[in-house]
Design a protein around this motif. Sequence first.
Motif, mmCIF file in Angstrom:
data_model
loop_
_atom_site.group_PDB
_atom_site.id
_atom_site.type_symbol
_atom_site.label_atom_id
_atom_site.label_comp_id
_atom_site.label_asym_id
_atom_site.label_seq_id
_atom_site.Cartn_x
_atom_site.Cartn_y
_atom_site.Cartn_z
ATOM 1 N N ASP A 289 1.160 -1.145 -0.059
ATOM 2 C CA ASP A 289 -0.342 -0.173 -0.206
ATOM 3 C C ASP A 289 1.512 0.887 0.267
ATOM 4 O O ASP A 289 1.764 1.235 1.320
ATOM 5 N N GLY A 290 1.267 1.727 -1.396
ATOM 6 C CA GLY A 290 1.747 3.118 -1.531
ATOM 7 C C GLY A 290 2.885 2.926 -1.924
ATOM 8 O O GLY A 290 3.811 3.734 -1.967
ATOM 9 N N GLY A 291 3.314 1.646 -2.450
ATOM 10 C CA GLY A 291 3.986 1.185 -3.162
ATOM 11 C C GLY A 291 4.008 1.453 -5.224
ATOM 12 O O GLY A 291 3.113 1.577 -5.072
ATOM 13 N N CYS A 292 5.070 1.219 -5.785
ATOM 14 C CA CYS A 292 4.692 0.501 -6.900
ATOM 15 C C CYS A 292 3.711 0.491 -7.647
ATOM 16 O O CYS A 292 3.676 -0.656 -7.758
ATOM 17 N N THR A 293 2.832 1.629 -8.495
ATOM 18 C CA THR A 293 1.241 0.736 -9.053
ATOM 19 C C THR A 293 1.304 1.165 -10.628
ATOM 20 O O THR A 293 0.839 -0.294 -10.716
ATOM 21 N N THR A 294 2.479 1.341 -10.880
ATOM 22 C CA THR A 294 3.112 1.197 -12.403
ATOM 23 C C THR A 294 4.450 0.476 -12.490
ATOM 24 O O THR A 294 4.454 0.811 -14.087
ATOM 25 N N CYS A 295 5.109 -0.235 -11.675
ATOM 26 C CA CYS A 295 6.225 -0.294 -12.773
ATOM 27 C C CYS A 295 5.129 -2.038 -13.150
ATOM 28 O O CYS A 295 5.296 -2.947 -12.841
ATOM 29 N N LEU A 296 6.718 -1.647 -14.567
ATOM 30 C CA LEU A 296 6.176 -3.177 -15.382
ATOM 31 C C LEU A 296 7.454 -4.017 -15.191
ATOM 32 O O LEU A 296 8.883 -3.451 -15.375
ATOM 33 N N GLY A 297 7.088 -5.045 -14.915
ATOM 34 C CA GLY A 297 8.455 -6.656 -15.088
ATOM 35 C C GLY A 297 8.982 -6.563 -16.446
ATOM 36 O O GLY A 297 8.156 -5.792 -17.612
ATOM 37 N N ALA A 298 10.299 -6.997 -16.181
ATOM 38 C CA ALA A 298 10.739 -7.142 -17.537
ATOM 39 C C ALA A 298 10.036 -8.382 -17.946
ATOM 40 O O ALA A 298 9.671 -8.686 -19.527
ATOM 41 N N VAL A 299 8.709 -9.192 -16.994
ATOM 42 C CA VAL A 299 8.010 -10.110 -17.969
ATOM 43 C C VAL A 299 6.629 -9.916 -17.060
ATOM 44 O O VAL A 299 6.840 -9.883 -15.350
ATOM 45 N N THR A 300 5.670 -9.998 -17.614
ATOM 46 C CA THR A 300 4.122 -10.322 -16.713
ATOM 47 C C THR A 300 3.600 -11.698 -16.988
ATOM 48 O O THR A 300 3.947 -11.996 -18.082
ATOM 49 N N ILE A 301 3.198 -11.866 -16.103
ATOM 50 C CA ILE A 301 3.242 -13.863 -15.882
ATOM 51 C C ILE A 301 1.486 -13.402 -15.286
ATOM 52 O O ILE A 301 1.379 -13.209 -14.203
ATOM 53 N N ASP A 302 0.054 -13.447 -15.966
ATOM 54 C CA ASP A 302 -0.627 -13.949 -16.124
ATOM 55 C C ASP A 302 -1.708 -14.389 -15.025
ATOM 56 O O ASP A 302 -1.416 -15.854 -14.875
ATOM 57 N N SER A 303 -2.011 -14.296 -13.883
ATOM 58 C CA SER A 303 -1.955 -14.778 -12.943
ATOM 59 C C SER A 303 -3.197 -16.020 -12.891
ATOM 60 O O SER A 303 -3.475 -17.450 -12.108
ATOM 61 N N SER A 304 -3.820 -16.448 -14.688
ATOM 62 C CA SER A 304 -4.805 -17.142 -14.231
ATOM 63 C C SER A 304 -4.249 -18.316 -15.316
ATOM 64 O O SER A 304 -4.409 -19.719 -14.858
ATOM 65 N N SER A 305 -3.523 -17.714 -16.727
ATOM 66 C CA SER A 305 -3.245 -18.460 -17.211
ATOM 67 C C SER A 305 -1.810 -18.815 -17.323
ATOM 68 O O SER A 305 -0.922 -19.534 -18.279
ATOM 69 N N ALA B 105 0.329 -16.974 -18.218
ATOM 70 C CA ALA B 105 1.525 -17.132 -19.911
ATOM 71 C C ALA B 105 1.907 -15.582 -19.348
ATOM 72 O O ALA B 105 1.654 -15.292 -19.089
ATOM 73 N N VAL B 106 3.278 -15.694 -20.185
ATOM 74 C CA VAL B 106 4.429 -14.568 -19.907
ATOM 75 C C VAL B 106 4.135 -13.643 -21.312
ATOM 76 O O VAL B 106 4.214 -14.076 -22.383
ATOM 77 N N THR B 107 4.124 -12.687 -21.340
ATOM 78 C CA THR B 107 4.351 -11.653 -21.385
ATOM 79 C C THR B 107 6.057 -11.383 -21.313
ATOM 80 O O THR B 107 6.193 -10.365 -20.439
ATOM 81 N N ARG B 108 6.485 -10.760 -22.735
ATOM 82 C CA ARG B 108 8.000 -10.642 -22.546
ATOM 83 C C ARG B 108 7.862 -8.760 -22.667
ATOM 84 O O ARG B 108 7.428 -8.520 -23.788
ATOM 85 N N ASN B 109 8.585 -7.643 -21.788
ATOM 86 C CA ASN B 109 8.716 -6.856 -21.875
ATOM 87 C C ASN B 109 9.748 -6.166 -22.400
ATOM 88 O O ASN B 109 10.587 -6.628 -23.187
ATOM 89 N N VAL B 110 9.616 -4.779 -22.504
ATOM 90 C CA VAL B 110 10.776 -4.128 -22.657
ATOM 91 C C VAL B 110 12.579 -4.244 -22.389
ATOM 92 O O VAL B 110 12.836 -4.345 -22.685
ATOM 93 N N ALA B 111 11.975 -4.481 -20.722
ATOM 94 C CA ALA B 111 13.327 -4.596 -19.963
ATOM 95 C C ALA B 111 13.637 -5.923 -20.198
ATOM 96 O O ALA B 111 14.651 -5.715 -20.238
ATOM 97 N N TYR B 112 12.978 -6.535 -20.985
ATOM 98 C CA TYR B 112 13.766 -8.010 -21.025
ATOM 99 C C TYR B 112 14.209 -8.024 -22.230
ATOM 100 O O TYR B 112 15.423 -8.524 -22.295
ATOM 101 N N TYR B 113 14.174 -6.605 -23.138
ATOM 102 C CA TYR B 113 15.401 -7.323 -24.197
ATOM 103 C C TYR B 113 15.651 -5.891 -24.349
ATOM 104 O O TYR B 113 17.122 -6.241 -24.401
ATOM 105 N N ILE B 114 15.909 -4.786 -23.388
ATOM 106 C CA ILE B 114 16.715 -3.958 -22.408
ATOM 107 C C ILE B 114 18.433 -4.660 -22.272
ATOM 108 O O ILE B 114 19.537 -4.632 -22.867
ATOM 109 N N VAL B 115 18.395 -5.082 -21.226
ATOM 110 C CA VAL B 115 19.064 -6.120 -20.500
ATOM 111 C C VAL B 115 19.451 -7.316 -21.224
ATOM 112 O O VAL B 115 20.848 -7.429 -21.869
ATOM 113 N N GLY B 116 18.834 -7.960 -22.345
ATOM 114 C CA GLY B 116 19.005 -8.782 -23.406
ATOM 115 C C GLY B 116 20.440 -8.974 -24.291
ATOM 116 O O GLY B 116 21.238 -9.684 -24.395
ATOM 117 N N HIS B 117 19.886 -7.226 -24.420
ATOM 118 C CA HIS B 117 21.256 -6.952 -25.996
ATOM 119 C C HIS B 117 22.813 -6.926 -24.978
ATOM 120 O O HIS B 117 23.979 -6.907 -25.756
#
Length: 689
Positions: free
Chosen positions: A585-601, A603-615
């Motif tokens: 409560d009061g922490g970051c609400t818009t911090c995007l992970g390198a990957v997003t993991i769907d809590s139901s399925s 499923a993994v979404t690879r976000n921009v930080a994944y590719y930034i570090v990957g290079h």
Amino acid sequence: MRQLMCLRSARVIAAASLVTLPSAVDAQLPTNQRLYDTLTTMPDLRASRIAKFEAEPVVTGRVIFLGNSITQGGDWAKLTGDSTVINRGIGADITFGLRSRLADVTKRKPSRLFILIGINDISKDIPDAVIAAQYRALVDSVKSQSPQTKIFVQSILPLNPTVKNFPQHYDKQERVVAVNVLIRRMARETGATYVDLWPIFVDRQNRLDASLTGDGLHLNQQGYERWVRFLKQRRYLASAGSDSVAVWMTTGDKSALLARQPTLAFGSVANAGPTITVDGATTYQTMAGFGYTLTGGSAYVINRMPAAARDALLRELFTRDVSSLGVSYLRLSIGASDLDAAPFTYDDVPAGQTDPALAAFTIDAARADLIPVLKRILALNPGIELLATPWTAPRWMKDNGAYVGGSLRPANYAAYAQYFVKYIQAMKAEGITITAITVQNEPLHPGNNPSMLMTAAQQATFIRDHLGPALKAAGLGTKIFLYDHNADHPEYPLEILSDSAAKTFVDGSAFHLYGGPIEALTTVHDKHPDRNLYFTEQYTASNGNFAGDLRWHVKNLVVGAPRNWSRTVLEWNLANDERFGPHTDGGCTTCLGAVTIDSSSAAVTRNVAYYIVGHLSRFVDPGSVRVASTLEGGSKTTSLPNVAFRTPAGRYVLVVLNDGNTTQTFNVGFAGRRVAHSLGAGSVATYVW
């Protein structure tokens, strides 16, 4: 009984050999050689193999594989497609045996030497430290007698006890892991290249993959093919002086995402564009690694994936393979960060109570998710370095008694120093080694949940009089990093480093870039070149723009941080769910992970930080050295930020960003040769040769 006494004597003398090992130029073997020879089996095989080796003509400059039966079993010439490759494996051999026959190898002055040895030493209960010492002497001898040889020290392979052809080996898995840690350290200290084969052979139970072995110890043909394929993918088997340049690209429109491009080739013809010249003779800092923060929230969402999906994701992120990301450095929170579901520390007591003896200290809060995920990561990548950071001290130590804000009471400095000691020791007891700590996350930002204000003067006093001495008294080699906040206040670490007594305990300073220029790191370096710099956090936002974030982060972090002496590049959160949680409560609400993991399925979404570090992380191994790269011949509109490295294996890696608004064509120059390439606006490419 006599054989047992001989073995015990061998162990005693072996322990003594740790301080009496011969120098690299001393051809004499240690006095306990004959005792260890009594442990060697299959003497007839050994004698016949050595006789065969010595009868072969001496041809220099070839690739040699050196080791025991695992090496002997490979048809390396056929596997590599190079008929000149030499097999110097002998079944049942040990480190002492390799040293006794090393002259046959060094007189051939191999271009590359691949060593795999140690499992038979372990099965014969030769002490770990003796194995490591013999290995070091082996490497030192090669470096002395054949200095042009590139040495590749390969990890001992995992075992599989479900196939019981070699029962004397199968209870040795923990020792294999321990010896591999020592071998990795030895390789780093001697300048050899450590080749971690463990991830490509291990199954989900951390055993040798049954499909790759017939007896739980040795490899079948499929196993050898996987081994060679890995060596080629990592370019450890690339021929010296190869003209080929491999290219991987990410574009702002996502049409290419760390995607392999057509291979280029160096030549004498260049285009009319500017040239980025890489100079391997001009070197700067050694890189420690690249990665993210494994927050408690990251561990939570990863640990709730189905086992197979979780294992696949961790392999993708942490193994060292050109198809994986190769993350080599992780930051952890000591207690909660703002990306945990709720704030906590490892010594929470009821309001109004104190615990100066730290009787309530426990890391139980980390046992549900963080520790299990970390252990799996370490099984895949035992050499990954871990940096731990507190967001706050326990509430009872602070002047406001709260998780948010407040400062550490001076009366609790000693107890807080012991809090760090207990944390490092508790993690070590779990098999998790903390490489380094920072004293406080963002010490000038007391508004996060959790958080704590700590001025430079307070941090200097705490390090000088309490934390540094406490770590030393406990015999802990954990490094201390200062600051861990934005580049707009370089005076903070400079004030602490100006205190010579505090500086004694400090390895370096850590920075974020939510304020100030990245060049502030060079300001600190220039005043204290004997201390290191680390870039430890930068977030990407859920409402951000992929193309814009890619461009800014590559320019300022991937290129900017190493060019300003940073030994690491760490983005912020590794993983979160589709609601950008968990968070306090009061922490970051818009911090995007390198990957997003769907809590139901799951499923993994690879976000921009994944590719930034990957290079960086996929190609630049820990221990790589930054080398000079200079843009020449450009116009006022030329904008090609770049950074270059030489890896421990001798490969060169160049990262280039087109920071302009139109496609730019340019040359890459190296050792008098050039290759031309074009990058679209906002695109980034990694070049490897």
